[in-house]
Motif scaffolding. Structure first.
Motif: not given
Length: 300
Positions: A45-66
């Motif tokens: 399970r991957a909660e939508d809220a957590n994915l949205q938070e991760l997506a917001a972080s990726i927009r700013v910082k990019g994907i930190l771990q390949p």
């Protein structure tokens, strides 16, 4: 006499591939070239809220771990990093950084399990299932056999056979020792199948599942249905107490203590007349055998 070369422990190659990842420059791949393989994803399970938070972080910082992928005939298969891949899609990325590994099916499974187990926030049932699968894979035995072998950890033979591999594996995971895993987490697989299924399929919280598993069998189905209505731990505990109230004592403890004091009082016994003494003796002869043995001289 020349000694034989030591055979590498199972999984040693994979451990080297994983630990060397930090020194490697990742490659970028289009999202459309990567397909997911559900068999390699330990997190159910991957909660939508957590994915949205991760997506917001990726927009700013990019994907930190390949992400970790392996080549296939039709492109690349995702081995580890499903949450990052899904969040990248939400963030609008068209490419993601990846590490490409030539991995067998067994190695791909191990890599996915290890990568997820080294991260925080994993549901305990997913952690237990993933760890048990990983142990079975490393020891080359079925899951059920791996579970029984871990439970038999206190026997000398089991430790002598499995100890080096288990210690190396759990050191790689960095989540404590295999002994603590058996003692504190593996035991939940003894819970009712319906409770475990609710944890796996519906995200039933570990703390609530424990309350239901500890309840009398006849109340578990009702408690489980109640818990799945998104109730809190406190509400489930209250319902459990309502269904199984503490039994009232059948013995008046205060009255029993007073009677014992009277019978132990030489002054009170001396105040009895002959008829009272006969009736008391007759009453004492009617005592249950266990109580009689306890009050006789030398009794426990």
């Amino acid at each position: 006499m020349t000694g034989r070369s030591k055979k590498p422990a199972p999984g040693a190659r994979l451990a080297g591939l994983i630990t060397s990842a930090a020194e490697e420059t990742p490659t970028s791949l289009p999202l459309t070239d990567i397909r997911t393989g559900a068999a390699h994803q330990p997190r159910r399970r991957a909660e939508d809220a957590n994915l949205q938070e991760l997506a917001a972080s990726i927009r700013v910082k990019g994907i930190l771990q390949p992400l970790l992928v392996r080549p296939t005939a039709s492109g690349y298969e995702l081995v580890a990093g499903e949450r990052r891949l899904r969040a990248a899609e939400l963030a609008g990325l068209t490419e993601v950084p990846v590490l490409i590994r030539e991995l067998t099916d067994a190695e791909a499974l191990e890599a996915a399990l290890i990568e997820n187990l080294q991260r925080e926030g994993m549901e305990i049932i997913d952690e237990v299932d993933a760890t048990l699968t990983l142990v079975a894979n490393r020891l080359g035995i079925p899951r059920d056999q791996a579970r029984h072998r871990l439970m038999a950890q206190r026997t000398r033979d089991a430790q002598a056979e499995d100890l080096p591999e288990l210690e190396a594996l759990f050191a790689l995971l960095g989540r404590g020792t295999w002994q603590s895993f058996v003692k504190n987490k593996l035991r939940i697989l003894n819970w009712p199948d319906t409770v475990l299924a609710a944890m796996r399929d519906h995200g039933l919280a570990y703390s609530i599942a424990g309350i239901i598993a500890a309840a009398p069998t006849e109340h578990q189905a009702e408690l489980l249905a109640y818990a799945l209505t998104k109730t809190s731990k406190a509400q489930v505990r209250t319902r459990a107490k309502t269904l199984n109230p503490p039994k009232s004592r059948r013995i008046d403890r205060q009255r029993t203590i007073l009677m014992a004091r009277k019978l132990a009082s030489e002054r009170w016994l001396a105040s009895l007349n002959d008829q009272d003494e006969k009736e008391l003796e007759a009453w004492l002869k009617k005592m249950p055998e266990r109580i009689r043995q306890a009050v006789e001289p030398g009794g426990a």
